[in-house]
Design a protein around this motif. Structure first.
Motif, PDB file in Angstrom:
ATOM      1  N   HIS A 167       0.815  -1.080  -0.291  1.00  0.00           N
ATOM      2  CA  HIS A 167       0.376  -0.215  -0.482  1.00  0.00           C
ATOM      3  C   HIS A 167       0.880   0.906   0.019  1.00  0.00           C
ATOM      4  N   ILE A 168       0.918   2.374  -0.878  1.00  0.00           N
ATOM      5  CA  ILE A 168       1.320   3.145  -1.097  1.00  0.00           C
ATOM      6  C   ILE A 168       0.309   5.092  -0.447  1.00  0.00           C
ATOM      7  N   ASP A 169       0.474   5.048   0.038  1.00  0.00           N
ATOM      8  CA  ASP A 169       0.103   6.683   0.765  1.00  0.00           C
ATOM      9  C   ASP A 169       0.060   7.260  -0.528  1.00  0.00           C
ATOM     10  N   VAL A 170      -0.801   7.485  -1.425  1.00  0.00           N
ATOM     11  CA  VAL A 170      -1.086   8.793  -2.540  1.00  0.00           C
ATOM     12  C   VAL A 170      -1.392  10.242  -1.637  1.00  0.00           C
ATOM     13  N   PRO A 171      -1.802  10.636  -2.072  1.00  0.00           N
ATOM     14  CA  PRO A 171      -2.313  12.294  -0.768  1.00  0.00           C
ATOM     15  C   PRO A 171      -3.869  12.341  -1.868  1.00  0.00           C
ATOM     16  N   VAL A 172      -4.636  12.394  -0.904  1.00  0.00           N
ATOM     17  CA  VAL A 172      -5.959  13.327  -1.973  1.00  0.00           C
ATOM     18  C   VAL A 172      -5.705  14.128  -1.311  1.00  0.00           C
ATOM     19  N   MET A 173      -7.009  14.763  -2.793  1.00  0.00           N
ATOM     20  CA  MET A 173      -7.394  16.461  -2.471  1.00  0.00           C
ATOM     21  C   MET A 173      -8.555  16.313  -0.989  1.00  0.00           C
ATOM     22  N   THR A 174      -8.571  16.742  -0.001  1.00  0.00           N
ATOM     23  CA  THR A 174      -8.922  16.772   1.239  1.00  0.00           C
ATOM     24  C   THR A 174      -9.757  17.813   1.186  1.00  0.00           C
ATOM     25  N   ARG A 175     -10.663  18.496   2.287  1.00  0.00           N
ATOM     26  CA  ARG A 175     -11.506  19.522   2.208  1.00  0.00           C
ATOM     27  C   ARG A 175     -10.467  20.877   2.618  1.00  0.00           C
ATOM     28  N   HIS A 176      -9.408  19.397   3.673  1.00  0.00           N
ATOM     29  CA  HIS A 176      -8.517  20.964   4.290  1.00  0.00           C
ATOM     30  C   HIS A 176      -7.418  21.521   2.960  1.00  0.00           C
ATOM     31  N   ARG A 177      -6.863  20.647   2.079  1.00  0.00           N
ATOM     32  CA  ARG A 177      -5.580  20.555   1.234  1.00  0.00           C
ATOM     33  C   ARG A 177      -6.719  22.395   0.109  1.00  0.00           C
ATOM     34  N   VAL A 178      -8.140  21.909  -0.091  1.00  0.00           N
ATOM     35  CA  VAL A 178      -8.631  22.810  -0.810  1.00  0.00           C
ATOM     36  C   VAL A 178      -8.454  24.079  -0.098  1.00  0.00           C
ATOM     37  N   VAL A 179      -9.357  24.081   0.898  1.00  0.00           N
ATOM     38  CA  VAL A 179      -8.749  25.663   1.178  1.00  0.00           C
ATOM     39  C   VAL A 179      -7.571  26.069   1.971  1.00  0.00           C
TER      40      VAL A 179
END
Length: 341
Positions: A26-38
């Motif tokens: 399993h490779i942890d791939v960052p996703v576009m979360t709400r915190h990142r959008v802010v």
């Protein structure tokens, strides 16, 4: 008594590196979360505010001129030599080579191209966005300023935003973005922030950038790092396509072409006479029987071994010398007549 040497710490490190690399499950791939959008929206608003403050020649431009007249490189000349080398951490060539070498090793160990592809996408976005902003706004630097107190915009320069600062944020921040554990991500984020902050302030110290250039460079680099999760599907498709090309190339190398059977000559039997056909069949049968016949040992007749002097002379076949009746064989004695006396 034989004693074995105890492996040192360096030996254990090399033995661990020699293990067969395995792709993590399993490779942890960052996703576009709400915190990142802010964070992305806030950084974009800060970017626009800096550009607007420079365009209208606000207090930020006056601060740029005050720092330029202060001339930090003359106030603290003792650190000038060190900062000349430190600013290299923001240059594209050296930093890209160092980071690409580390990410290439990680790609080989993990059997994945994602680290190198993520670095390539981030540098491509950096060239497009920062390069377009530099050429579009055309601001001149402190050493080429033409009018005191002006914003020096649209005069053919390429200084706004700071490329050194944006490059430092992206190239060192990509290490934190690709970190495999939360703890490593925190430490690498702090390290990249300090490095990029130092590079930006170094350009202001050397007088190659305005302070507003550095502020816009920080925002430009941070926008690229925050937008990378939107490009993760593209990175995954590119990795799958490259691996499929590699597998196809390997299959072509390992699959050897099958030689085509040699066709028999047509029409040769019609040119032979019945006698030649019979002779050919007879020779073929003899050769087949000879091939399958057992090999018998060769027995020579046993004869007593004679000395060379006891063997009968043999005249070679075709010898030109005629035989002489009065010739005496070597090794034999004959009685000669004795003259009377």
């Amino acid at each position: 008594m034989r004693t074995e040497l105890k492996p040192t710490r360096l030996d254990r490190v090399f033995s661990r590196l020699d293990r067969e690399p395995e792709r993590p499950a399993h490779i942890d791939v960052p996703v576009m979360t709400r915190h990142r959008v802010v964070l992305f929206s806030s950084t974009l608003a800060f970017y626009v505010a800096i550009v607007w403050a420079v365009v209208i020649t606000s207090w930020l431009v006056r601060l740029d001129w005050q720092i330029m007249f202060f001339r930090p490189y003359q106030q603290w000349p003792e650190i000038h030599a060190f900062l000349d080398y430190y600013v290299v951490l923001g240059q594209r060539g050296p930093t890209a080579v160092m980071v690409a070498a580390w990410l290439g090793w990680r790609s080989w160990r993990q059997h994945t191209l994602r680290p190198l592809l993520a670095l390539g996408v981030s540098l491509l976005l950096l060239n497009i966005t920062v390069g377009a902003a530099k050429l579009g706004m055309g601001r001149l630097g402190p050493h080429y300023a033409t009018e005191i107190g002006s914003n020096e915009m649209w005069l053919g320069g390429d200084i706004f935003p700071s490329g050194h600062t944006a490059n430092a944020v992206v190239t060192w921040g990509i290490l934190a973005y690709l970190a495999s554990t939360p703890r490593a991500r925190r430490w690498l984020s702090a390290l990249s922030a300090v490095t990029s902050l130092g590079v930006g302030l170094t350009t202001v110290y050397l007088g190659t950038h305005w302070l507003s250039d550095v502020l816009l460079g920080w925002a430009a680099g941070l926008l690229i790092l925050l937008a990378l999760p939107w490009f993760e599907p593209l990175i995954s498709r590119a990795e799958a396509w490259i691996f499929s090309l590699r597998d196809t190339w390997r299959d072509r190398r390992t699959t050897a072409p099958t030689p085509a059977p040699t066709p028999a000559p047509v029409g040769t039997s019609a040119l032979r006479t019945p006698g030649e056909e019979a002779a050919s069949v007879r020779d073929t049968g003899i050769a087949a029987r000879a091939a399958h016949a057992p090999i018998m040992p060769l027995h020579l007749p046993s004869t007593p071994h004679l000395a060379r002097s006891e063997r009968a002379p043999i005249t070679p076949l075709g010898h030109r010398r005629p035989p002489h009746a009065d010739r005496v064989t070597r090794g034999t004695s004959t009685a000669r007549p004795v003259a009377g006396g």
